[in-house]
Design a protein around this motif. Sequence first.
Motif, short mmCIF file in Angstrom:
data_model
loop_
_atom_site.label_atom_id
_atom_site.label_comp_id
_atom_site.label_asym_id
_atom_site.label_seq_id
_atom_site.Cartn_x
_atom_site.Cartn_y
_atom_site.Cartn_z
N GLU A 97 0.82 -1.20 0.00
CA GLU A 97 0.00 0.00 0.00
C GLU A 97 0.86 1.26 0.00
N VAL A 98 2.06 1.21 0.60
CA VAL A 98 2.88 2.42 0.75
C VAL A 98 3.16 3.13 -0.57
N PRO A 99 3.72 2.55 -1.66
CA PRO A 99 4.18 1.17 -1.80
C PRO A 99 5.70 1.06 -1.64
N LEU A 100 6.14 -0.19 -1.36
CA LEU A 100 7.54 -0.56 -1.37
C LEU A 100 7.77 -1.58 -2.48
N VAL A 101 9.02 -1.85 -2.81
CA VAL A 101 9.30 -2.71 -3.97
C VAL A 101 9.07 -4.18 -3.70
N ARG A 102 9.12 -4.57 -2.44
CA ARG A 102 8.94 -5.99 -2.11
C ARG A 102 8.33 -6.12 -0.72
N GLU A 103 7.89 -7.30 -0.40
CA GLU A 103 7.25 -7.52 0.89
C GLU A 103 8.24 -7.33 2.02
N MET A 104 7.84 -6.53 2.99
CA MET A 104 8.65 -6.31 4.19
C MET A 104 7.79 -5.65 5.25
N GLU A 105 8.27 -5.68 6.47
CA GLU A 105 7.59 -5.05 7.58
C GLU A 105 7.85 -3.54 7.52
N THR A 106 6.80 -2.73 7.66
CA THR A 106 6.94 -1.29 7.42
C THR A 106 7.34 -0.49 8.65
N LEU A 107 7.30 -1.09 9.83
CA LEU A 107 7.60 -0.33 11.05
C LEU A 107 9.08 -0.01 11.16
N HIS A 108 9.93 -0.94 10.71
CA HIS A 108 11.38 -0.71 10.73
C HIS A 108 11.94 -1.15 9.39
#
Length: 276
Positions: free
Chosen positions: A129-140
């Motif tokens: 949703e952010v988006p980022l390029v790959r799956e990862m945890e967004t808090l850190h």
Amino acid sequence: MAIMTQQFSFKKMHGLGNDFVIVDSRGHGPLISAEIARGLGDRHLGVGFDQLAVISDSPQADVALTFFNADGSTAGACGNATRCVAQYEMQRLGREALSLITERGVLQAYQEGALVSVNMGHPMLTWDEVPLVREMETLHLPLEGRPTATGMGNPHCTFFVEDADAVNLAQLGPRFEHNSLFPERTNVQFAHVNGENRLRMRVWERGVGVTLASGSSSCATAVAAARLGLTGRTVEIQLDGGLIYIDWREDGVWMTGATMHVFDGVLTAKFLESLL
């Protein structure tokens, strides 16, 4: 679609020093292109702004808004510009509440004394949703400083540091704006806690640079601080341009602050033709 190049009027407004050109396209053909936005955004050869907001009609809300950055790129959200347009429209219509539609969906705004509040919608907290390029945890995020990623219609990358005023924003901002984790680039914030539910924050906006304030960045920083347990969900944020108040409620992230209508102007046909 052809862009009109006859002269047309605009408004110059700001929210806490985050400054905008507002163009009302209702009743006209298309008025703004990326080239025109870029030319208007030049503070020496044009008018100068952080963002440009175009007002148009919508069957779903009182007004529709489209945003351009100073480099001619588009922005999905611009909280302070939304508040500025809301104040202008509420004053024009003699109302105390208004609905506005952006890429974020339908947003609600209302007058709160001398201040204007707008609901910027629910934060987007997952990598896609952010988006980022790959799956990862967004808090850190896996970056130096372990920043937090948040989507508010625009992508945001928030660093919590010991002293936000000591950060070389002009150096670090573009480095993270163009980091490969962010396929759409990102806005970058540096913040520190300076009291109970109080934050000091500075911002680098993608497509613009250092700005005195940013509404969506303020929302993202407040959400990140609450997720990290640094503050509660209602905070006061000290920006370079002044104070803004963020309240992350069940129905979305509400932002409240001052706005200012500075002047009205007219763009000449000769100037507009020089940009195309």
